[in-house]
Design a protein around this motif. Structure first.
Motif, mmCIF file in Angstrom:
data_model
loop_
_atom_site.group_PDB
_atom_site.id
_atom_site.type_symbol
_atom_site.label_atom_id
_atom_site.label_comp_id
_atom_site.label_asym_id
_atom_site.label_seq_id
_atom_site.Cartn_x
_atom_site.Cartn_y
_atom_site.Cartn_z
ATOM 1 N N VAL A 5 -1.506 -33.865 4.226
ATOM 2 C CA VAL A 5 -0.655 -34.342 5.731
ATOM 3 C C VAL A 5 0.660 -33.267 6.097
ATOM 4 C CG1 VAL A 5 0.646 -35.593 6.690
ATOM 5 C CG2 VAL A 5 -0.595 -37.067 5.696
ATOM 6 N N PHE A 6 0.585 -32.829 6.853
ATOM 7 C CA PHE A 6 1.511 -31.680 7.334
ATOM 8 C C PHE A 6 2.771 -32.209 8.417
ATOM 9 C CE2 PHE A 6 3.017 -27.332 7.251
ATOM 10 C CZ PHE A 6 3.819 -27.469 8.539
ATOM 11 N N GLN A 7 3.918 -31.931 8.071
ATOM 12 C CA GLN A 7 4.980 -32.090 8.360
ATOM 13 C C GLN A 7 6.442 -31.228 8.196
ATOM 14 O OE1 GLN A 7 6.240 -35.118 5.667
ATOM 15 N NE2 GLN A 7 5.746 -36.965 7.001
ATOM 16 N N HIS A 8 6.304 -30.959 10.032
ATOM 17 C CA HIS A 8 6.808 -29.907 10.536
ATOM 18 C C HIS A 8 8.721 -29.777 9.694
ATOM 19 C CE1 HIS A 8 4.313 -27.910 13.021
ATOM 20 N NE2 HIS A 8 4.386 -29.117 13.764
ATOM 21 N N ALA A 9 9.172 -28.983 9.626
ATOM 22 C CA ALA A 9 10.696 -28.195 8.878
ATOM 23 C C ALA A 9 11.742 -29.018 10.133
ATOM 24 C CB ALA A 9 10.858 -27.218 8.414
ATOM 25 N N PHE A 10 12.649 -29.734 9.156
ATOM 26 C CA PHE A 10 13.883 -30.182 9.722
ATOM 27 C C PHE A 10 14.194 -29.159 10.985
ATOM 28 C CE2 PHE A 10 18.626 -31.213 10.098
ATOM 29 C CZ PHE A 10 18.156 -32.646 10.963
ATOM 30 N N LEU A 11 14.650 -27.867 10.333
ATOM 31 C CA LEU A 11 15.499 -26.878 10.705
ATOM 32 C C LEU A 11 14.447 -25.761 11.094
ATOM 33 C CD1 LEU A 11 18.532 -26.776 8.138
ATOM 34 C CD2 LEU A 11 18.384 -27.325 11.203
ATOM 35 N N VAL A 17 7.080 -26.593 0.918
ATOM 36 C CA VAL A 17 6.846 -27.031 -0.549
ATOM 37 C C VAL A 17 5.369 -27.869 -0.764
ATOM 38 C CG1 VAL A 17 8.049 -28.403 -2.051
ATOM 39 C CG2 VAL A 17 9.577 -27.002 -0.965
ATOM 40 N N HIS A 18 5.150 -27.980 -1.129
ATOM 41 C CA HIS A 18 3.559 -28.393 -1.535
ATOM 42 C C HIS A 18 3.530 -29.537 -2.164
ATOM 43 C CE1 HIS A 18 -0.393 -29.388 0.293
ATOM 44 N NE2 HIS A 18 -0.834 -29.959 -1.018
ATOM 45 N N ILE A 19 3.529 -31.283 -2.261
ATOM 46 C CA ILE A 19 4.258 -31.803 -2.444
ATOM 47 C C ILE A 19 2.348 -32.250 -3.523
ATOM 48 C CG2 ILE A 19 4.649 -33.597 -3.356
ATOM 49 C CD1 ILE A 19 7.274 -33.267 -1.005
ATOM 50 N N VAL A 20 1.597 -32.666 -4.500
ATOM 51 C CA VAL A 20 1.043 -33.398 -5.366
ATOM 52 C C VAL A 20 0.886 -34.264 -5.736
ATOM 53 C CG1 VAL A 20 -1.505 -32.731 -6.066
ATOM 54 C CG2 VAL A 20 -0.274 -31.002 -4.711
ATOM 55 N N ASP A 21 0.973 -35.614 -5.197
ATOM 56 C CA ASP A 21 0.894 -37.025 -6.368
ATOM 57 C C ASP A 21 0.400 -37.887 -5.592
ATOM 58 O OD1 ASP A 21 2.312 -39.407 -7.081
ATOM 59 O OD2 ASP A 21 4.228 -38.119 -8.096
ATOM 60 N N PRO A 22 -0.768 -38.531 -6.376
ATOM 61 C CA PRO A 22 -1.483 -39.818 -5.959
ATOM 62 C C PRO A 22 -0.788 -40.885 -5.165
ATOM 63 C CG PRO A 22 -0.464 -40.021 -8.315
ATOM 64 C CD PRO A 22 -0.661 -38.490 -8.054
ATOM 65 N N THR A 41 7.617 -29.170 4.971
ATOM 66 C CA THR A 41 6.695 -30.127 3.351
ATOM 67 C C THR A 41 5.407 -29.734 3.817
ATOM 68 O OG1 THR A 41 7.802 -31.660 4.192
ATOM 69 C CG2 THR A 41 8.821 -30.429 2.787
ATOM 70 N N SER A 42 4.786 -30.310 3.012
ATOM 71 C CA SER A 42 3.094 -30.525 3.163
ATOM 72 C C SER A 42 2.963 -31.186 1.466
ATOM 73 C CB SER A 42 1.777 -29.834 3.660
ATOM 74 O OG SER A 42 2.338 -28.310 2.409
ATOM 75 N N PHE A 43 1.871 -32.329 1.717
ATOM 76 C CA PHE A 43 1.200 -33.218 0.786
ATOM 77 C C PHE A 43 0.206 -33.724 0.516
ATOM 78 C CE2 PHE A 43 2.852 -36.380 3.519
ATOM 79 C CZ PHE A 43 2.317 -37.865 2.505
ATOM 80 N N SER A 44 -0.322 -33.874 -0.718
ATOM 81 C CA SER A 44 -1.709 -33.953 -0.909
ATOM 82 C C SER A 44 -1.980 -35.359 -2.074
ATOM 83 C CB SER A 44 -2.732 -33.128 -1.543
ATOM 84 O OG SER A 44 -2.540 -31.495 -0.150
ATOM 85 N N VAL A 45 -2.734 -36.123 -1.543
ATOM 86 C CA VAL A 45 -2.865 -37.850 -2.339
ATOM 87 C C VAL A 45 -4.061 -36.878 -3.610
ATOM 88 C CG1 VAL A 45 -1.372 -38.877 -1.050
ATOM 89 C CG2 VAL A 45 -4.060 -38.475 -0.932
ATOM 90 N N ASP A 46 -4.533 -35.592 -3.855
ATOM 91 C CA ASP A 46 -5.131 -35.539 -4.686
ATOM 92 C C ASP A 46 -5.678 -34.008 -4.476
ATOM 93 O OD1 ASP A 46 -7.170 -34.786 -2.214
ATOM 94 O OD2 ASP A 46 -8.279 -36.548 -1.621
ATOM 95 N N THR A 47 -7.002 -33.431 -5.367
ATOM 96 C CA THR A 47 -6.649 -32.551 -5.996
ATOM 97 C C THR A 47 -7.462 -31.743 -4.566
ATOM 98 O OG1 THR A 47 -9.050 -32.417 -6.796
ATOM 99 C CG2 THR A 47 -6.213 -32.909 -8.106
ATOM 100 N N LEU A 48 -8.509 -31.737 -3.996
ATOM 101 C CA LEU A 48 -9.438 -31.150 -3.063
ATOM 102 C C LEU A 48 -8.467 -31.008 -1.809
ATOM 103 C CD1 LEU A 48 -12.660 -31.178 -2.706
ATOM 104 C CD2 LEU A 48 -12.264 -33.907 -1.226
ATOM 105 N N GLY A 49 -8.012 -32.361 -1.597
ATOM 106 C CA GLY A 49 -7.085 -31.667 -0.133
ATOM 107 C C GLY A 49 -6.028 -30.733 -0.986
#
Length: 211
Positions: A5-11, A17-22, A41-49
């Motif tokens: 999931v990608f989210q635009h920066a506040f500023l 910063v990419h967060i990887v956490d189930p 920020t962007s984040f993934s809940v699995d390694t494939l993503g």
């Protein structure tokens, strides 16, 4: 929730910063933390993503859970280090993961943070890691060029002082390197802060680090 999931920066800054956490809630919480500091920020809940996202855009910092995909956290770390991207990777772990946390440090993790994470310590570590990758002005030694608003108004001496401040040197150390007194360094520092719109040294560092 699948993949990334990608989210635009506040500023609308350019550091990612990419967060990887189930755990999606952990991803959301850390995303909010970093967006409030001006990061994208962007984040993934699995390694494939995560690796799919990596193909689209390489982040500046990775926050990687040891718990991702069972024992995959260490494997992901080792794969990232083998890619030689230079991006700092911070690991998150629960108390039961202490043994693997030691392995993570040996494998090249910038640091390991136990959950519940101390947000201030994590932010400080990330800013410090990015500070080491900063060079104000033309790229030298592979360090990234940072475009700082107001930089063009600085005198050559003020730019030198800003570079030394960014490198973490004290007034005394900077003065010794430039052959001027610590008091003169302080005067230059004050002028730099005024021209760049910083109220204190911490804010000055943030302006430089966030570009």
């Amino acid at each position: 929730m699948a993949g990334e999931v990608f989210q635009h920066a506040f500023l609308n800054r350019d550091r990612l910063v990419h967060i990887v956490d189930p755990d999606p809630l952990s991803c959301e919480a850390l995303s909010v933390l970093f967006r409030l500091e001006g990061f994208q920020t962007s984040f993934s809940v699995d390694t494939l993503g995560f690796f799919a996202a990596l193909e689209r855009r390489r982040p500046d910092v990775v926050i990687l859970s040891l718990a991702i995909g069972g024992d995959a956290g260490l494997a992901v770390l080792r794969r990232l280090k083998a890619m030689r991207t230079g991006m700092p990777v911070f690991m998150t772990a629960v108390a039961a993961d202490i043994g693997r946390a030691v392995e993570a440090m040996k494998a090249g993790a910038a640091d390991v943070f136990a959950k519940p994470i101390d947000n201030d310590q994590l932010l400080a570590a990330v800013f410090e890691a990015l500070r080491e990758d900063v060079h104000v002005g033309p790229i030298q030694g592979g360090k990234r060029q940072i475009e700082v608003r107001g930089f063009e108004h600085l005198t050559p001496r003020e730019r030198e002082v800003l570079q030394l401040i960014t490198n973490g040197q004290s007034n005394k150390e900077a003065g010794r390197e430039l052959g001027i007194s610590p008091r003169t360094i302080e005067v230059h520092r004050a002028r730099v802060m005024e021209k760049l719109g910083a109220r204190n040294t911490a804010e000055l560092m943030r302006i430089v680090l966030m570009g």
